[in-house]
Design a protein around this motif. Structure first.
Motif, PDB file in Angstrom:
ATOM      1  N   LYS A 368      68.586  -0.519 124.149  1.00 48.76           N
ATOM      2  CA  LYS A 368      68.534  -1.709 123.310  1.00 48.76           C
ATOM      3  C   LYS A 368      69.282  -1.508 121.985  1.00 48.76           C
ATOM      4  CE  LYS A 368      66.032  -4.569 125.792  1.00 48.76           C
ATOM      5  NZ  LYS A 368      66.576  -5.893 126.227  1.00 48.76           N
ATOM      6  N   THR A 369      69.788  -0.298 121.772  1.00 47.42           N
ATOM      7  CA  THR A 369      70.543  -0.014 120.562  1.00 47.42           C
ATOM      8  C   THR A 369      72.003  -0.360 120.807  1.00 47.42           C
ATOM      9  OG1 THR A 369      69.007   1.773 119.978  1.00 47.42           O
ATOM     10  CG2 THR A 369      71.146   1.751 118.867  1.00 47.42           C
ATOM     11  N   VAL A 370      72.458  -1.449 120.231  1.00 50.42           N
ATOM     12  CA  VAL A 370      73.837  -1.905 120.437  1.00 50.42           C
ATOM     13  C   VAL A 370      74.808  -0.818 120.005  1.00 50.42           C
ATOM     14  CG1 VAL A 370      75.579  -3.593 119.719  1.00 50.42           C
ATOM     15  CG2 VAL A 370      73.217  -4.319 120.178  1.00 50.42           C
ATOM     16  N   CYS A 371      74.584  -0.259 118.834  1.00 52.85           N
ATOM     17  CA  CYS A 371      75.415   0.839 118.345  1.00 52.85           C
ATOM     18  C   CYS A 371      74.761   1.463 117.128  1.00 52.85           C
ATOM     19  CB  CYS A 371      76.828   0.360 117.993  1.00 52.85           C
ATOM     20  SG  CYS A 371      76.885  -0.854 116.651  1.00 52.85           S
ATOM     21  N   TYR A 372      75.181   2.672 116.825  1.00 49.19           N
ATOM     22  CA  TYR A 372      74.850   3.324 115.560  1.00 49.19           C
ATOM     23  C   TYR A 372      76.163   3.544 114.831  1.00 49.19           C
ATOM     24  CZ  TYR A 372      74.036   6.898 112.117  1.00 49.19           C
ATOM     25  OH  TYR A 372      74.015   7.577 110.933  1.00 49.19           O
ATOM     26  N   ASP A 488      80.047  -7.414 124.696  1.00 46.86           N
ATOM     27  CA  ASP A 488      80.450  -6.601 125.841  1.00 46.86           C
ATOM     28  C   ASP A 488      80.377  -5.134 125.433  1.00 46.86           C
ATOM     29  OD1 ASP A 488      81.576  -5.320 127.980  1.00 46.86           O
ATOM     30  OD2 ASP A 488      83.514  -6.330 127.865  1.00 46.86           O
ATOM     31  N   LEU A 489      79.444  -4.391 126.019  1.00 44.28           N
ATOM     32  CA  LEU A 489      79.243  -2.997 125.652  1.00 44.28           C
ATOM     33  C   LEU A 489      79.818  -2.030 126.686  1.00 44.28           C
ATOM     34  CD1 LEU A 489      75.629  -3.195 124.183  1.00 44.28           C
ATOM     35  CD2 LEU A 489      77.825  -3.137 122.968  1.00 44.28           C
ATOM     36  N   ASN A 490      80.646  -2.528 127.566  1.00 42.52           N
ATOM     37  CA  ASN A 490      81.336  -1.637 128.504  1.00 42.52           C
ATOM     38  C   ASN A 490      82.415  -0.879 127.759  1.00 42.52           C
ATOM     39  OD1 ASN A 490      79.981  -2.359 130.998  1.00 42.52           O
ATOM     40  ND2 ASN A 490      81.016  -4.343 130.831  1.00 42.52           N
ATOM     41  N   GLU A 491      82.353   0.424 127.842  1.00 43.39           N
ATOM     42  CA  GLU A 491      83.279   1.256 127.065  1.00 43.39           C
ATOM     43  C   GLU A 491      84.686   1.203 127.658  1.00 43.39           C
ATOM     44  OE1 GLU A 491      83.753   5.847 125.390  1.00 43.39           O
ATOM     45  OE2 GLU A 491      81.922   5.212 126.432  1.00 43.39           O
ATOM     46  N   LYS A 492      85.668   1.014 126.800  1.00 41.44           N
ATOM     47  CA  LYS A 492      87.077   1.026 127.212  1.00 41.44           C
ATOM     48  C   LYS A 492      87.619   2.444 127.010  1.00 41.44           C
ATOM     49  CE  LYS A 492      86.714  -3.423 127.715  1.00 41.44           C
ATOM     50  NZ  LYS A 492      85.303  -3.571 127.316  1.00 41.44           N
ATOM     51  N   LEU A 493      88.219   2.979 128.056  1.00 38.98           N
ATOM     52  CA  LEU A 493      88.723   4.344 128.012  1.00 38.98           C
ATOM     53  C   LEU A 493      90.194   4.359 127.671  1.00 38.98           C
ATOM     54  CD1 LEU A 493      86.945   5.765 131.190  1.00 38.98           C
ATOM     55  CD2 LEU A 493      86.178   5.855 128.810  1.00 38.98           C
ATOM     56  N   LYS A 494      90.588   5.386 126.955  1.00 41.65           N
ATOM     57  CA  LYS A 494      91.985   5.525 126.579  1.00 41.65           C
ATOM     58  C   LYS A 494      92.835   5.801 127.794  1.00 41.65           C
ATOM     59  CE  LYS A 494      94.996   8.167 123.458  1.00 41.65           C
ATOM     60  NZ  LYS A 494      95.039   9.255 122.458  1.00 41.65           N
TER      61      LYS A 494
END
Length: 496
Positions: A368-372, A488-494
């Motif tokens: 539930k933590t969107v980000c720190y 959208d919390l799907n991580e985008k990879l380099k």
């Protein structure tokens, strides 16, 4: 200007009900004088360098929470802003003394006296007393049977003073920090020196380092590389060459230097201290989104007092002050859809202990933590940096648009470095390694000279104008993110 700010409201989805006038009023209420005043207060002798475990740290935490309470920002832990943890600490009563009798290759003796802070720092957790003994260089000071590596092999250090490097070898089968974590930590190196019978340590890293563990039988200090060079030069040895061979050959280069060194320390150990993590919250108002939390944090502790105050203005009164000003302004707005949490972390300088304690027992569910968002040393520069923004563009866009529309600072970002295998150096990195979506805010293009873990890290080295803009940027970005319809919390990879 009105059109520009209205564009920001629309682009960032800052609010539906809140008027532009009120949002703008509290935006402009954040001033350089306010932010600088917070940092200046935390740097005062009253807080004695904010050493985790000490009364000075507790007093600084109480000062921060008094402001949170005044602003009606709710305590995170029920009726309390605090979560307490035990923490030993050492009072350093004076800078101590360091001297040497240098013995050249012809047997001639040269007496030398060294000065604080130019040549050495006293050990933050040194035992009290004096040791005078022959000095032996032991490279990294590591004994690692797992990797068939031992800097103490074939050298006798019993009753002597050892001189130790930071870091660790780069063996092909053991090159990353995780391969050395059981051997290469500074506290482990001190324990290893004691195990081999050493009475003292010269640690080649002239930094205030509160995270090194106390040993009742060991007196130590931190020395400048130039002092190490002098000890080698007196024996017609090339320190830089020896160090390079240590690094390139990955084989011990230990050697007895014959000099007699004297280290005196005046300290008092306190085994029963404590520190606290501090959390204040602005609860979310949306029935469906209020359990989602956006955290922003900075470590509150500093390096303490080593016989001279280490004010810790940039590191990290600046990060705390930036967040405080943003929190005050945010507290005047209608509650956002999501919860915003302000995290003032203890014992970062002790080894990221407060962050690790939170990771093991979080107040808010990880999913539930969107980000720190971590702030550390954010008070000297001309540009902004949002670490990890490219990995989470749906988070970054709120800060990017706020800057484009109203802050107008050069802004950089990057992808999170998931391949990093080194030792975590920030609270954000520690939380990231425990599965939190940890981002960071920094300054670029330094304006004033940096004094890192140094008594000259005073408020005069801060740039109030960048601190004001960081606080305003946080104010806009956090409120916009907390009110977004979706993230959208799907991580985008380099892309490789």
């Amino acid at each position: 200007m009105r059109y520009t700010f209205l564009s920001l409201l629309l682009a960032c989805q800052l609010l539906s009900a809140q008027t532009e006038e009120e949002l703008l009023k509290h935006f402009h209420s954040i001033t350089a004088n306010e932010v600088f005043a917070y940092a200046k207060t935390l740097s005062e002798p009253e807080y004695d360098g904010r050493l985790a475990g000490s009364p000075g740290y507790t007093k600084s935490a109480e000062w921060v929470t008094a402001h949170l309470k005044k602003w009606e920002i709710q305590p995170g832990y029920g009726n309390s802003y605090f979560k307490h943890f035990p923490q030993d600490y050492t009072t350093v009563k004076s800078a101590g003394r360091l001297s040497a009798t240098l013995i050249d290759i012809k047997g001639n003796a040269i007496e030398k006296k060294y000065s604080f802070p130019e040549h050495y720092y006293p050990g933050s957790n040194s035992a009290s007393g004096q040791v005078e003994a022959e000095v032996v260089y032991v490279g990294y000071g590591i004994t690692a049977p797992k990797h068939q590596y031992d800097d103490y092999k074939n050298v006798d250090v019993s009753g002597k003073i050892v001189m130790i490097e930071t870091r660790h070898p780069k063996l092909k089968n053991a090159s990353e920090w995780n391969d050395w974590v059981d051997y290469a930590g500074s506290s482990i190196k001190l324990s290893n020196a004691v195990k081999h019978g050493a009475l003292g340590v010269l640690y080649i890293s002239k930094l205030a380092s509160p995270g090194m563990k106390y040993h009742k039988e060991l007196i130590y200090c931190h020395i400048d590389e130039k002092l190490a060079e002098e000890l080698f030069f007196a024996r017609q040895l090339n320190y830089k060459k020896v160090k390079e061979e240590l690094k390139e050959k990955n084989k011990p280069q230990s050697i007895s230097l014959k000099h007699v060194v004297s280290i005196a320390a005046d300290t008092e150990y306190h085994p029963d201290g404590s520190y606290a993590n501090v959390i204040g919250i602005i609860p979310g108002s949306d029935p469906k989104l209020k359990d989602e939390v956006i955290m922003v944090g900075a470590h509150l502790d500093g390096q303490g007092n080593l016989g001279e105050l280490f004010p810790g203005a940039l590191d990290n009164a600046s990060g705390v002050a930036d967040i405080m000003a943003a929190a005050r302004a945010l507290s005047n707005l209608p509650a956002p859809k999501r919860t915003i949490a302000f995290f003032f972390i203890g014992a970062e300088e002790k080894g990221l202990l407060g962050a690790l304690e939170y990771a093991n027992d979080p107040l808010f569910l990880k999913d539930k933590t969107v980000c720190y968002i971590n702030l550390d040393m954010v008070g000297n520069g001309a540009g902004l940096y949002f670490g990890g923004g490219q990995s989470f563009p749906d988070i970054f866009t709120h800060f990017e648009k706020a800057n484009e529309q109203y802050i107008h600072r050069p802004l950089k970002t990057n992808y999170l470095n998931r391949a990093y295998k080194g030792r975590p150096r920030t609270d954000g990195m520690a939380l990231s390694q425990h599965g939190f979506r940890a981002l960071s805010v920094h300054c670029t293009d330094r304006v004033k000279k940096l004094y890192y873990h140094h008594p000259a890290d005073t408020p005069e080295t801060l740039v109030p104008e960048i601190m004001e803009d960081v606080s305003k940027w946080l104010y806009l970005g956090l409120y916009s993110l907390a009110n977004a319809e979706s993230i959208d919390l799907n991580e985008k990879l380099k892309a490789e």
